[in-house]
Scaffold this motif. Structure first.
Motif, PDB file in Angstrom:
ATOM      1  N   LEU A 210      -9.160   2.465  13.936  1.00  0.00           N
ATOM      2  CA  LEU A 210      -9.557   3.434  14.954  1.00  0.00           C
ATOM      3  C   LEU A 210     -10.930   4.039  14.662  1.00  0.00           C
ATOM      4  N   ASP A 211     -11.134   4.490  13.426  1.00  0.00           N
ATOM      5  CA  ASP A 211     -12.350   5.227  13.098  1.00  0.00           C
ATOM      6  C   ASP A 211     -13.565   4.332  12.869  1.00  0.00           C
ATOM      7  N   ARG A 212     -13.357   3.205  12.205  1.00  0.00           N
ATOM      8  CA  ARG A 212     -14.474   2.343  11.829  1.00  0.00           C
ATOM      9  C   ARG A 212     -14.696   1.176  12.792  1.00  0.00           C
ATOM     10  N   MET A 213     -13.600   0.658  13.348  1.00  0.00           N
ATOM     11  CA  MET A 213     -13.716  -0.500  14.239  1.00  0.00           C
ATOM     12  C   MET A 213     -13.782  -0.111  15.709  1.00  0.00           C
ATOM     13  N   GLY A 214     -13.475   1.126  16.029  1.00  0.00           N
ATOM     14  CA  GLY A 214     -13.643   1.606  17.392  1.00  0.00           C
ATOM     15  C   GLY A 214     -12.556   1.217  18.368  1.00  0.00           C
ATOM     16  N   ALA A 215     -11.365   0.890  17.868  1.00  0.00           N
ATOM     17  CA  ALA A 215     -10.272   0.534  18.767  1.00  0.00           C
ATOM     18  C   ALA A 215      -9.892   1.723  19.636  1.00  0.00           C
ATOM     19  N   ALA A 216      -9.497   1.435  20.875  1.00  0.00           N
ATOM     20  CA  ALA A 216      -9.019   2.492  21.765  1.00  0.00           C
ATOM     21  C   ALA A 216      -7.580   2.850  21.445  1.00  0.00           C
ATOM     22  N   THR A 217      -6.754   1.836  21.199  1.00  0.00           N
ATOM     23  CA  THR A 217      -5.350   2.043  20.853  1.00  0.00           C
ATOM     24  C   THR A 217      -4.944   1.038  19.787  1.00  0.00           C
ATOM     25  N   VAL A 218      -3.968   1.419  18.973  1.00  0.00           N
ATOM     26  CA  VAL A 218      -3.402   0.517  17.964  1.00  0.00           C
ATOM     27  C   VAL A 218      -1.885   0.610  18.013  1.00  0.00           C
ATOM     28  N   ASP A 219      -1.231  -0.527  18.159  1.00  0.00           N
ATOM     29  CA  ASP A 219       0.206  -0.646  17.935  1.00  0.00           C
ATOM     30  C   ASP A 219       0.382  -1.203  16.531  1.00  0.00           C
ATOM     31  N   ALA A 220       1.168  -0.525  15.697  1.00  0.00           N
ATOM     32  CA  ALA A 220       1.327  -0.930  14.303  1.00  0.00           C
ATOM     33  C   ALA A 220       2.800  -1.146  13.996  1.00  0.00           C
TER      34      ALA A 220
ATOM     35  N   TYR B  75      -3.791  11.296  16.112  1.00  0.00           N
ATOM     36  CA  TYR B  75      -4.340  10.381  17.109  1.00  0.00           C
ATOM     37  C   TYR B  75      -3.519  10.349  18.399  1.00  0.00           C
ATOM     38  N   ASN B  76      -2.397  11.043  18.403  1.00  0.00           N
ATOM     39  CA  ASN B  76      -1.570  11.194  19.600  1.00  0.00           C
ATOM     40  C   ASN B  76      -1.224   9.842  20.231  1.00  0.00           C
ATOM     41  N   ASP B  77      -1.518   9.679  21.514  1.00  0.00           N
ATOM     42  CA  ASP B  77      -1.106   8.486  22.253  1.00  0.00           C
ATOM     43  C   ASP B  77      -1.936   7.241  21.934  1.00  0.00           C
ATOM     44  N   ALA B  78      -2.955   7.368  21.086  1.00  0.00           N
ATOM     45  CA  ALA B  78      -3.768   6.208  20.734  1.00  0.00           C
ATOM     46  C   ALA B  78      -3.060   5.291  19.745  1.00  0.00           C
ATOM     47  N   VAL B  79      -1.982   5.770  19.128  1.00  0.00           N
ATOM     48  CA  VAL B  79      -1.290   4.988  18.100  1.00  0.00           C
ATOM     49  C   VAL B  79       0.210   4.973  18.379  1.00  0.00           C
ATOM     50  N   TRP B  80       0.794   3.788  18.211  1.00  0.00           N
ATOM     51  CA  TRP B  80       2.251   3.645  18.261  1.00  0.00           C
ATOM     52  C   TRP B  80       2.674   2.889  17.015  1.00  0.00           C
ATOM     53  N   VAL B  81       3.529   3.485  16.197  1.00  0.00           N
ATOM     54  CA  VAL B  81       3.999   2.855  14.961  1.00  0.00           C
ATOM     55  C   VAL B  81       5.487   2.584  15.094  1.00  0.00           C
ATOM     56  N   GLU B  82       5.874   1.337  14.822  1.00  0.00           N
ATOM     57  CA  GLU B  82       7.269   0.943  14.993  1.00  0.00           C
ATOM     58  C   GLU B  82       7.753   0.198  13.755  1.00  0.00           C
ATOM     59  N   CYS B  83       9.036   0.355  13.436  1.00  0.00           N
ATOM     60  CA  CYS B  83       9.657  -0.342  12.309  1.00  0.00           C
ATOM     61  C   CYS B  83      10.293  -1.627  12.808  1.00  0.00           C
ATOM     62  N   GLY B  84       9.938  -2.747  12.183  1.00  0.00           N
ATOM     63  CA  GLY B  84      10.526  -4.017  12.586  1.00  0.00           C
ATOM     64  C   GLY B  84       9.790  -5.191  11.984  1.00  0.00           C
ATOM     65  N   GLU B  85      10.251  -6.389  12.321  1.00  0.00           N
ATOM     66  CA  GLU B  85       9.705  -7.619  11.768  1.00  0.00           C
ATOM     67  C   GLU B  85       8.612  -8.177  12.681  1.00  0.00           C
ATOM     68  N   ALA B  86       7.521  -8.619  12.078  1.00  0.00           N
ATOM     69  CA  ALA B  86       6.368  -9.076  12.854  1.00  0.00           C
ATOM     70  C   ALA B  86       6.553 -10.450  13.462  1.00  0.00           C
ATOM     71  N   HIS B  87       7.622 -11.162  13.111  1.00  0.00           N
ATOM     72  CA  HIS B  87       7.824 -12.492  13.695  1.00  0.00           C
ATOM     73  C   HIS B  87       8.489 -12.431  15.069  1.00  0.00           C
ATOM     74  N   ASP B  88       8.830 -11.213  15.544  1.00  0.00           N
ATOM     75  CA  ASP B  88       9.397 -11.056  16.881  1.00  0.00           C
ATOM     76  C   ASP B  88       8.822  -9.789  17.510  1.00  0.00           C
ATOM     77  N   LEU B  89       7.571  -9.859  17.901  1.00  0.00           N
ATOM     78  CA  LEU B  89       6.869  -8.687  18.420  1.00  0.00           C
ATOM     79  C   LEU B  89       7.351  -8.290  19.810  1.00  0.00           C
ATOM     80  N   ARG B  90       7.961  -9.231  20.509  1.00  0.00           N
ATOM     81  CA  ARG B  90       8.530  -8.893  21.813  1.00  0.00           C
ATOM     82  C   ARG B  90       9.698  -7.927  21.641  1.00  0.00           C
ATOM     83  N   ALA B  91      10.523  -8.177  20.620  1.00  0.00           N
ATOM     84  CA  ALA B  91      11.665  -7.307  20.367  1.00  0.00           C
ATOM     85  C   ALA B  91      11.237  -5.962  19.795  1.00  0.00           C
ATOM     86  N   VAL B  92      10.250  -5.964  18.909  1.00  0.00           N
ATOM     87  CA  VAL B  92       9.842  -4.736  18.223  1.00  0.00           C
ATOM     88  C   VAL B  92       8.985  -3.840  19.108  1.00  0.00           C
ATOM     89  N   LEU B  93       8.014  -4.439  19.785  1.00  0.00           N
ATOM     90  CA  LEU B  93       7.032  -3.672  20.551  1.00  0.00           C
ATOM     91  C   LEU B  93       7.061  -3.951  22.050  1.00  0.00           C
TER      92      LEU B  93
END
Length: 204
Positions: free
Chosen positions: A55-65, A83-101
């Motif tokens: 967010l700070d160095r690369m200038g992203a508008a939003t990050v889902d993590a 960062y309020n609504d600019a960031v969404w952090v979720e717990c889960g496995e990265a091999h199924d991003l449809r299910a997690v995010l």
């Protein structure tokens, strides 16, 4: 595979953060540019320090993590709450991003991996998901630890990592190509062949 207590301490200390901020981010920016105004995904966000840099160095508008460790997700949420609504952090496995995010195809302008994939047994599936969610022309920024490093006695003694299907630099780059992610000449190794840093573009 989650980090053990020793590695958790190692990655959440000022030296690691300085390396990430002043070296890794500089290399990734030089190789792939900034992501100004982009929608970004981070795989294996840990305590959220990399997310903050995106967010700070690369200038992203939003990050889902996303991270598989609930304790790290809680730390990331605390770190990133301003960062309020600019960031969404979720717990889960990265091999199924449809299910997690709920991530649909061609959703993100960039995906970041700060040394998370070498902890994941099915890392090939995560690369497939990375390719799926990147828009054509989107970029995958990666910093990874290779099998050469993981085979060293110090790593084997102190840290826990999957024993099967570890990747060297060549194997990792080949798998990127397999999923339509082209690193071209935008990559380098460091500390011999222990670390791999680069940027791959999602082919149209």
């Amino acid at each position: 595979m989650l980090m053990n207590s020793v590695e958790t301490i190692a990655v959440n200390n000022p030296a690691r953060r300085a390396l990430q901020r002043y070296y890794e981010m500089a290399v990734l920016t030089r190789l792939g540019g900034r992501v100004g105004g982009g929608r970004v995904l981070e795989i294996g966000c840990g305590s959220g320090y990399g997310t903050k840099l995106i967010l700070d160095r690369m200038g992203a508008a939003t990050v889902d993590a996303v991270d598989a460790d609930p304790a790290m997700v809680a730390r990331a949420r605390r770190r990133l709450q301003r960062y309020n609504d600019a960031v969404w952090v979720e717990c889960g496995e990265a091999h199924d991003l449809r299910a997690v995010l709920g991530a649909q195809d061609a959703t993100y302008d960039a995906v970041f991996d700060f040394a998370a994939l070498h902890h994941i047994e099915n890392w090939r599936s995560v690369l497939a998901e990375t390719a799926r969610v990147l828009r054509p022309g989107g970029r995958f920024y990666f910093v990874e630890v290779t099998s050469a490093a993981l085979a060293r006695p110090s790593y084997r003694l102190l840290f826990d990592h999957p024993e099967q299907d570890r990747f060297g630099a060549g194997q990792f780059l080949a798998e990127l190509h397999h999923h339509g992610l082209d690193p071209a000449e935008r990559w380098k190794t460091a500390i011999g062949s222990d670390y791999l840093l680069g940027v791959a573009e999602r082919l149209t």
